[in-house]
Design a protein around this motif. Structure first.
Motif, PDB file in Angstrom:
ATOM      1  N   ILE A   1     -13.846  -3.363 -15.353  1.00 47.71           N
ATOM      2  CA  ILE A   1     -12.909  -2.289 -15.034  1.00 47.71           C
ATOM      3  C   ILE A   1     -13.716  -1.039 -14.747  1.00 47.71           C
ATOM      4  N   GLY A   2     -13.557  -0.485 -13.550  1.00 44.13           N
ATOM      5  CA  GLY A   2     -14.302   0.741 -13.264  1.00 44.13           C
ATOM      6  C   GLY A   2     -14.591   0.912 -11.790  1.00 44.13           C
TER       7      GLY A   2
ATOM      8  N   LEU B   1      -4.274   3.149   1.006  1.00 43.02           N
ATOM      9  CA  LEU B   1      -3.140   2.399   0.442  1.00 43.02           C
ATOM     10  C   LEU B   1      -3.613   1.507  -0.703  1.00 43.02           C
ATOM     11  N   VAL B   2      -4.732   0.841  -0.478  1.00 37.59           N
ATOM     12  CA  VAL B   2      -5.189  -0.177  -1.423  1.00 37.59           C
ATOM     13  C   VAL B   2      -5.704   0.442  -2.719  1.00 37.59           C
ATOM     14  N   ILE B   3      -6.360   1.606  -2.621  1.00 35.94           N
ATOM     15  CA  ILE B   3      -6.961   2.160  -3.839  1.00 35.94           C
ATOM     16  C   ILE B   3      -5.887   2.459  -4.887  1.00 35.94           C
ATOM     17  N   VAL B   4      -4.723   2.927  -4.426  1.00 34.34           N
ATOM     18  CA  VAL B   4      -3.651   3.240  -5.386  1.00 34.34           C
ATOM     19  C   VAL B   4      -3.214   1.974  -6.121  1.00 34.34           C
ATOM     20  N   ALA B   5      -3.001   0.915  -5.344  1.00 38.09           N
ATOM     21  CA  ALA B   5      -2.585  -0.340  -5.968  1.00 38.09           C
ATOM     22  C   ALA B   5      -3.655  -0.849  -6.931  1.00 38.09           C
TER      23      ALA B   5
ATOM     24  N   MET C   1      -3.702   1.013 -10.142  1.00 41.36           N
ATOM     25  CA  MET C   1      -2.543   0.756 -11.007  1.00 41.36           C
ATOM     26  C   MET C   1      -2.749  -0.499 -11.831  1.00 41.36           C
ATOM     27  N   VAL C   2      -3.483  -1.449 -11.246  1.00 38.99           N
ATOM     28  CA  VAL C   2      -3.628  -2.731 -11.924  1.00 38.99           C
ATOM     29  C   VAL C   2      -4.920  -2.809 -12.728  1.00 38.99           C
ATOM     30  N   GLY C   3      -6.006  -2.392 -12.110  1.00 38.71           N
ATOM     31  CA  GLY C   3      -7.274  -2.744 -12.734  1.00 38.71           C
ATOM     32  C   GLY C   3      -8.245  -1.615 -12.979  1.00 38.71           C
TER      33      GLY C   3
ATOM     34  N   GLY D   1      -3.763   6.197  -8.741  1.00 39.61           N
ATOM     35  CA  GLY D   1      -2.914   5.045  -9.050  1.00 39.61           C
ATOM     36  C   GLY D   1      -2.728   4.891 -10.554  1.00 39.61           C
ATOM     37  N   TYR D   2      -3.822   5.062 -11.277  1.00 38.43           N
ATOM     38  CA  TYR D   2      -3.757   4.978 -12.730  1.00 38.43           C
ATOM     39  C   TYR D   2      -2.865   6.092 -13.279  1.00 38.43           C
TER      40      TYR D   2
END
Ligand SMILES: Nc1ncnc2c1ncn2[C@@H]1O[C@H](COP(=O)(O)OP(=O)(O)OP(=O)(O)O)[C@@H](O)[C@H]1O
Ligand SMILES: [Mg+2]
Lengths: 256, 257
Positions: free
Chosen positions: B120-121, B192-196, B199-201, B207-208
């Motif tokens: 994670i990071g 778009l992808v960085i937010v998702a 949020m997840v990882g 996103g976080y």
């Protein structure tokens, strides 16, 4: 021979034929082309649209291989393009991403900076583009773009120049003045020029000899000598006689 | 007259529509008696809270850091690869199927693998952004090279351009306008992808922040304020990358030829 430096054969087509594979079948485009072009000559290839003029020029320039026969230049078989023999394309071949100066320098990029500078400046003057060295092609008119293309070819001092309807996209006035400039430059530089056109008047105004091709498959119908000296009088009886002859060969009646 | 019209068209109209939208949002909240979902004013206050608490800056920097590095790496690998694969028919036959096969896999689907490999990071984030940008850039560059017109190829051939010279004089500049377009698309996808991904990882980034605001007491006002920040940064990124289209060497690619 007019305008030439003698009668040394330069380009020789030996029984050249070309067919393309098209959708399963083959399309015969050129048949039995036998022709010698002499050094310093300006020869026009004249024929109806689709008869194979560009194909013939592309074979001579080394971009296409003939299906049969061969083309020799100075006795050596052509097996690819060479920077000593430069093409002026039917559609604009200059690079839109480069300035006028950089386009013209293309063929002489290996010379010293000083030489490059001298030649490009000289060529720009020859084609009358002073002041536009830094312009990009999209900022130029059609006629000016075509001048850049001619300048790019002239800069390498080629022995043969191939021109495929270079003035086809220009308006009739510009075309006329481009023709007289071409003659002026050609008389100064004495290169061998193969010039493709489907414009009867253009061919009579420019050529020493006119090679008339038939409709596809293209064959040589006749080679017409133009015995007029430059500058040519477009109203002279001889001009009219040649024009009638060409129309006859192309199978169209001159009077409408 | 002309200037007045221009003012109406380009200022009055968009501002008016935006104000109407905000009004509609407000009214909808009143009518629905929304308790959790914030109205525009609550969102504005939340925005102030984010700025005051200093927290948002760290998250913006975290997201931009991952996007910048992932995107630059993708461009550094994707552009040369696309040029070579687009030009060389052998390389094209060898690599195009793999590229086309991996391309439809959403970068989001790679999240578990990214976490497995990088933890994670930032590493996982950069890797995901790399994947998200790499395919649009590579495929766009390949297509650009394969579209180089025959006359220009023949000009290059006629003037004896080979190897690096060929790339410098013809292949790269001819492909450049379309490469820039693919960079623009890639950067949009990356944002778009960085937010998702965050949020997840991940445990920082915009996103976080969205996830955290929801989990910490359903602070939907913070959620919406963050969404607006994400949108604004996306616009700025696009404006920045569009500046590349202004160079003289590529302008020809954006007008009809
Ligand atoms: N690469 C190719 N593959 C298949 N057919 C081709 C190819 N190039 C040309 N042809 C065909 O050969 C014929 C002659 O084409 P070419 O371009 O030489 O004609 P042209 O005399 O230059 O015509 P125009 O005056 O219209 O330019 C055409 O029918 C064309 O369809
Ligand atoms: Mg043609």
């Amino acid at each position: 021979m007019t305008g030439g430096s003698g009668a040394r054969p330069k380009v020789h087509f030996e029984d050249v034929s070309k067919a393309f594979d098209q959708r399963g079948g083959t399309l015969s485009v050129l048949e039995h082309i036998e022709l010698t072009i002499f050094e310093g000559e300006l020869v026009c290839l004249l024929g109806p649209s689709g008869c194979g003029k560009s194909t013939l020029l592309n074979i001579c320039g080394g971009f296409e291989r003939p299906t049969r026969g061969r083309v020799t230049i100075d006795g050596e078989e052509v097996d690819g393009p060479s920077s000593q023999r430069v093409f002026v394309f039917q559609e604009y071949g200059i690079f839109p991403w480069a300035s006028v100066w950089d386009n013209i320098v293309l063929g002489i990029r290996h010379l010293s900076k000083a030489e490059q500078h001298r030649i490009v400046a000289e060529t720009i003057e020859l084609v009358g583009l002073e002041g536009f060295e830094k312009a990009y092609p999209m900022e130029l008119s059609g006629g000016m773009k075509q001048r850049v293309e001619v300048a790019r070819a002239l800069a390498v001092s080629p022995d043969v120049i191939y021109m495929d309807e270079p003035f086809g996209a220009l308006d009739s006035l510009t075309r006329l003045s481009m023709r007289s400039e071409l003659i002026r430059i050609w008389q100064e530089k004495q290169q061998t020029i193969l010039f493709v056109t489907h414009d009867v008047d253009e061919s009579i105004q420019l050529a020493d000899r006119i090679v008339v091709l038939s409709a596809r498959p293209g064959r040589i119908r006749e080679v017409v000598e133009v015995g007029l000296s430059h500058p040519r009088d477009l109203g002279s009886p001889e001009y009219g006689r040649i024009k009638n002859r060409l129309y006859e060969l192309l199978g169209v009646s001159h009077s409408v | 007259m002309g200037r007045g019209r221009y003012f109406v068209r380009s200022v009055v109209l968009p501002v008016g529509v935006t104000v109407l939208g905000l009004l509609g949002w407000h009214l909808a909240c009143v009518v629905a008696q929304a308790e959790v979902f914030p109205d525009p004013y609550a969102t504005w206050l939340a925005f102030g809270e984010l700025v005051d608490s200093q927290r948002i800056w760290g998250d913006i920097i975290a997201s931009l850091f991952r996007v910048t590095w992932g995107f630059l790496l993708a461009a550094a690998v994707g552009i040369p690869l696309g040029l070579v694969v687009g030009w060389n028919t052998l390389a094209f036959s060898a690599l195009n199927p793999i590229i086309q096969g991996l391309r439809p896999i959403s970068p989001i689907a790679w999240i578990p693998i990214a976490i497995l490999w990088f933890g994670i990071g930032d590493g996982a984030g950069i890797y995901l952004i790399f994947l998200a940008s790499f395919f649009p850039i590579t495929v766009g560059t390949m297509a650009a090279v394969r579209n180089i017109s025959l006359v220009h190829q023949r000009s290059a051939w006629n003037f004896d351009l080979r190897g690096l010279e060929l790339f410098r004089w013809v292949v790269l500049p001819a492909a450049m306008p379309q490469i820039i377009t693919s960079l623009r698309i890639a950067l949009g996808v990356a944002w778009l992808v960085i937010v998702a991904a965050e949020m997840v990882g991940m445990d920082s980034g915009l996103g976080y922040l969205i996830n955290d605001a929801r989990n910490a007491g359903s602070r939907y006002d913070l959620v919406v304020a963050t969404m607006i920040v994400i949108g604004l940064i996306g616009i700025v990124l696009d404006l920045l990358i569009r500046r590349l289209e202004r160079f003289d060497e590529v302008k020809w690619g954006y007008v009809e030829r």
